[in-house]
Design a protein around this motif. Sequence first.
Motif, PDB file in Angstrom:
ATOM      1  N   VAL A 157       0.845  -1.193   0.000  1.00 47.16           N
ATOM      2  CA  VAL A 157       0.000   0.000   0.000  1.00 47.16           C
ATOM      3  C   VAL A 157       0.875   1.234   0.000  1.00 47.16           C
ATOM      4  CG1 VAL A 157      -1.664   1.300   1.378  1.00 47.16           C
ATOM      5  CG2 VAL A 157      -1.796  -1.150   1.259  1.00 47.16           C
ATOM      6  N   PHE A 158       0.489   2.226  -0.787  1.00 46.25           N
ATOM      7  CA  PHE A 158       1.276   3.455  -0.867  1.00 46.25           C
ATOM      8  C   PHE A 158       0.378   4.672  -0.818  1.00 46.25           C
ATOM      9  CE2 PHE A 158       3.470   0.031  -3.006  1.00 46.25           C
ATOM     10  CZ  PHE A 158       4.707   0.075  -2.388  1.00 46.25           C
ATOM     11  N   LYS A 159       0.872   5.711  -0.116  1.00 45.38           N
ATOM     12  CA  LYS A 159       0.145   6.972  -0.071  1.00 45.38           C
ATOM     13  C   LYS A 159       0.735   7.890  -1.147  1.00 45.38           C
ATOM     14  CE  LYS A 159      -1.440   6.920   4.713  1.00 45.38           C
ATOM     15  NZ  LYS A 159      -2.238   5.730   4.460  1.00 45.38           N
ATOM     16  N   LYS A 160      -0.040   8.925  -1.442  1.00 44.98           N
ATOM     17  CA  LYS A 160       0.305   9.914  -2.463  1.00 44.98           C
ATOM     18  C   LYS A 160       1.778  10.350  -2.436  1.00 44.98           C
ATOM     19  CE  LYS A 160      -2.675  13.702  -3.842  1.00 44.98           C
ATOM     20  NZ  LYS A 160      -3.756  14.544  -3.365  1.00 44.98           N
ATOM     21  N   ASP A 161       2.328  10.524  -1.214  1.00 43.12           N
ATOM     22  CA  ASP A 161       3.706  11.034  -1.118  1.00 43.12           C
ATOM     23  C   ASP A 161       4.754   9.905  -1.165  1.00 43.12           C
ATOM     24  OD1 ASP A 161       3.320   9.857   1.300  1.00 43.12           O
ATOM     25  OD2 ASP A 161       3.421  11.700   2.494  1.00 43.12           O
ATOM     26  N   GLU A 162       4.321   8.699  -1.553  1.00 46.48           N
ATOM     27  CA  GLU A 162       5.263   7.572  -1.609  1.00 46.48           C
ATOM     28  C   GLU A 162       5.406   7.045  -3.038  1.00 46.48           C
ATOM     29  OE1 GLU A 162       4.763   5.400   2.668  1.00 46.48           O
ATOM     30  OE2 GLU A 162       2.992   5.295   1.347  1.00 46.48           O
ATOM     31  N   PHE A 163       5.303   7.947  -4.008  1.00 48.49           N
ATOM     32  CA  PHE A 163       5.327   7.545  -5.413  1.00 48.49           C
ATOM     33  C   PHE A 163       6.578   6.742  -5.757  1.00 48.49           C
ATOM     34  CE2 PHE A 163       6.368   8.464  -9.903  1.00 48.49           C
ATOM     35  CZ  PHE A 163       5.284   7.828 -10.496  1.00 48.49           C
ATOM     36  N   ASN A 164       7.749   7.232  -5.321  1.00 47.30           N
ATOM     37  CA  ASN A 164       9.005   6.549  -5.707  1.00 47.30           C
ATOM     38  C   ASN A 164       9.071   5.133  -5.150  1.00 47.30           C
ATOM     39  OD1 ASN A 164       9.798   8.757  -7.144  1.00 47.30           O
ATOM     40  ND2 ASN A 164      10.942   9.681  -5.445  1.00 47.30           N
ATOM     41  N   LYS A 165       8.634   4.976  -3.909  1.00 46.56           N
ATOM     42  CA  LYS A 165       8.599   3.636  -3.301  1.00 46.56           C
ATOM     43  C   LYS A 165       7.644   2.716  -4.072  1.00 46.56           C
ATOM     44  CE  LYS A 165       7.998   3.016   1.234  1.00 46.56           C
ATOM     45  NZ  LYS A 165       7.408   3.491   2.522  1.00 46.56           N
ATOM     46  N   ALA A 166       6.535   3.301  -4.507  1.00 47.59           N
ATOM     47  CA  ALA A 166       5.533   2.522  -5.248  1.00 47.59           C
ATOM     48  C   ALA A 166       6.103   2.060  -6.593  1.00 47.59           C
ATOM     49  CB  ALA A 166       4.271   3.355  -5.454  1.00 47.59           C
ATOM     50  N   VAL A 167       6.859   2.936  -7.238  1.00 47.94           N
ATOM     51  CA  VAL A 167       7.474   2.587  -8.531  1.00 47.94           C
ATOM     52  C   VAL A 167       8.457   1.428  -8.334  1.00 47.94           C
ATOM     53  CG1 VAL A 167       9.043   3.420 -10.347  1.00 47.94           C
ATOM     54  CG2 VAL A 167       7.158   4.871  -9.547  1.00 47.94           C
ATOM     55  N   GLU A 168       9.217   1.525  -7.256  1.00 50.33           N
ATOM     56  CA  GLU A 168      10.159   0.446  -6.941  1.00 50.33           C
ATOM     57  C   GLU A 168       9.419  -0.885  -6.780  1.00 50.33           C
ATOM     58  OE1 GLU A 168      12.870   0.442  -3.242  1.00 50.33           O
ATOM     59  OE2 GLU A 168      13.119   2.437  -4.149  1.00 50.33           O
ATOM     60  N   TYR A 169       8.296  -0.817  -6.080  1.00 55.18           N
ATOM     61  CA  TYR A 169       7.499  -2.034  -5.858  1.00 55.18           C
ATOM     62  C   TYR A 169       6.986  -2.586  -7.188  1.00 55.18           C
ATOM     63  CZ  TYR A 169       3.991  -5.216  -3.902  1.00 55.18           C
ATOM     64  OH  TYR A 169       3.240  -6.324  -3.585  1.00 55.18           O
ATOM     65  N   ILE A 170       6.457  -1.704  -8.033  1.00 56.94           N
ATOM     66  CA  ILE A 170       5.951  -2.145  -9.351  1.00 56.94           C
ATOM     67  C   ILE A 170       7.073  -2.824 -10.124  1.00 56.94           C
ATOM     68  CG2 ILE A 170       5.136  -1.322 -11.622  1.00 56.94           C
ATOM     69  CD1 ILE A 170       3.418   0.741 -10.127  1.00 56.94           C
ATOM     70  N   ASN A 171       8.260  -2.238 -10.081  1.00 53.90           N
ATOM     71  CA  ASN A 171       9.383  -2.816 -10.825  1.00 53.90           C
ATOM     72  C   ASN A 171       9.791  -4.194 -10.313  1.00 53.90           C
ATOM     73  OD1 ASN A 171       9.796  -0.964 -12.911  1.00 53.90           O
ATOM     74  ND2 ASN A 171      10.794   0.467 -11.509  1.00 53.90           N
ATOM     75  N   SER A 172       9.435  -4.476  -9.057  1.00 54.15           N
ATOM     76  CA  SER A 172       9.799  -5.783  -8.502  1.00 54.15           C
ATOM     77  C   SER A 172       8.732  -6.856  -8.779  1.00 54.15           C
ATOM     78  CB  SER A 172       9.973  -5.658  -6.978  1.00 54.15           C
ATOM     79  OG  SER A 172       8.694  -5.558  -6.364  1.00 54.15           O
ATOM     80  N   MET A 173       7.620  -6.449  -9.411  1.00 58.16           N
ATOM     81  CA  MET A 173       6.480  -7.377  -9.556  1.00 58.16           C
ATOM     82  C   MET A 173       6.453  -8.064 -10.909  1.00 58.16           C
ATOM     83  SD  MET A 173       3.369  -5.079  -8.097  1.00 58.16           S
ATOM     84  CE  MET A 173       2.125  -6.358  -7.971  1.00 58.16           C
ATOM     85  N   ASN A 174       5.678  -9.170 -10.948  1.00 59.32           N
ATOM     86  CA  ASN A 174       5.351  -9.781 -12.237  1.00 59.32           C
ATOM     87  C   ASN A 174       4.212  -8.993 -12.865  1.00 59.32           C
ATOM     88  OD1 ASN A 174       7.187 -11.902 -11.929  1.00 59.32           O
ATOM     89  ND2 ASN A 174       5.716 -13.062 -10.690  1.00 59.32           N
TER      90      ASN A 174
END
Length: 420
Positions: A124-141
Amino acid sequence: MNILLIGSGGRESSFAWKLSQSPLLDKLYISPGNPGTEHYGTNVNLDINDITELSGFIRDEIIKMIIIGPEAPLVNGIYDKLKKIFPKLMIIGPSARGAMLEGSKFFAKKFMEEFGIPTANYAVFKKDEFNKAVEYINSMNIPIVLKADGLAAGKGVLIIPDKQDAIQELKNIFEGKFGIAGDTVVIEEFLDGIEYSVFVITDGKKFKMLPIAKDYKRVGEKNTGLNTGGMGAVSPVSFIDDDLMIKTIVKIIQPTISGIWQKDIDYKGFLFFGLINVNGDPYVIEYNCRMGDPEAEVVFPRLKNDLVELLKAIYDDNLSEYTIEHEPNAAVTVMLVSGGYPEKYEKGKYITGLDKVKDSLVFYAGIKKENGRLVTDGGRVLAITSLAETKEKALEKCLKNAEVINFEGKYYRKDIGFDI
Ligand code: AMP
Ligand code: GLY
């Protein structure tokens, strides 16, 4: 007793049809209802956000039970507000806290995690955690599933095959594509399987399972094209064998109801489990705090019990004394929709041929009366439900009647129940 039903869609038409058969019912009011619900009760136009107006009506008309059809008023706390004013009123629908199972995807995921209920892996990511969210997406299938946390009128879930596109969409969501519903986003693993819908009536401690259904969300035949509010539904669901049924109850329904009880959530009403069968194991895609639409249009016609009696049992604390009885016949419902739906479509088209329908139920959805004539007033116009020994025969009846009802731009799927 007098009952007030809130809502105006095909779901509420099927509710009104079912409630009207109860010997326990005196007067049924529907707010706002539609020209179809008028066949079973009296439509009234109450502003449900105006608690003074609503409670005035409840008092004046001696309403003993109120049933909330759609999710938004429940998420907004209608249960809690009414409970304070009318401690004895039978309110069908959970408290605001219970409705968070639908109103906040994050709350639902945490709940499932806490009680070990199988669901897709997520973060789960909040609005101000965009970079962390991108990192997570990059780690996913791939594909990537993005879910706006809050209510977004059924549009808040995106399934995206490409990571760069997913990152762009995430940005759009954080920038307000779904309003504040997207200030928090659940990003989760894609589950590959076949979906089905399970409904229970619960008092927050015990539950009774209603007939299982499957809805058809995509606009096109063979499940192609855009997602809609639902193009049809079938009950029972042929791929659900005893093994999957037992797993569904033991791994999902029981721990959910037990979780509601353990967390002391006030939950009296319908709970809808949106499930997916992944190689014989059930996972929760989502919870909804209400009946499904168009599933209600096949579930209620297959429910033999008196619905008012079952709902009253929630408040009489004797739900366990009832056995749910199913109509053995299969039910299929086919939605007639406006041409262009779920994108742009026109309203106000004359509807003809309703008097020629034979051997099917017609539940009005997006229909209104204009100068005494029925005209289309939404994307999903009406649901045709048929019962027969087989789903083949039930679908055949629906399709025959879909031919005799006409309005300009009419469209419907001819393969409901037959995609698998
Ligand atoms: P919802 O708006 O929550 O009903 O979700 C819309 C649809 O998205 C669901 O009915 C599923 O078809 C699909 N969906 C949601 N989450 C997932 C997931 N994790 N894996 C696969 N499909 C999903
Ligand atoms: N048929 C899905 C829903 O009611 O959300």
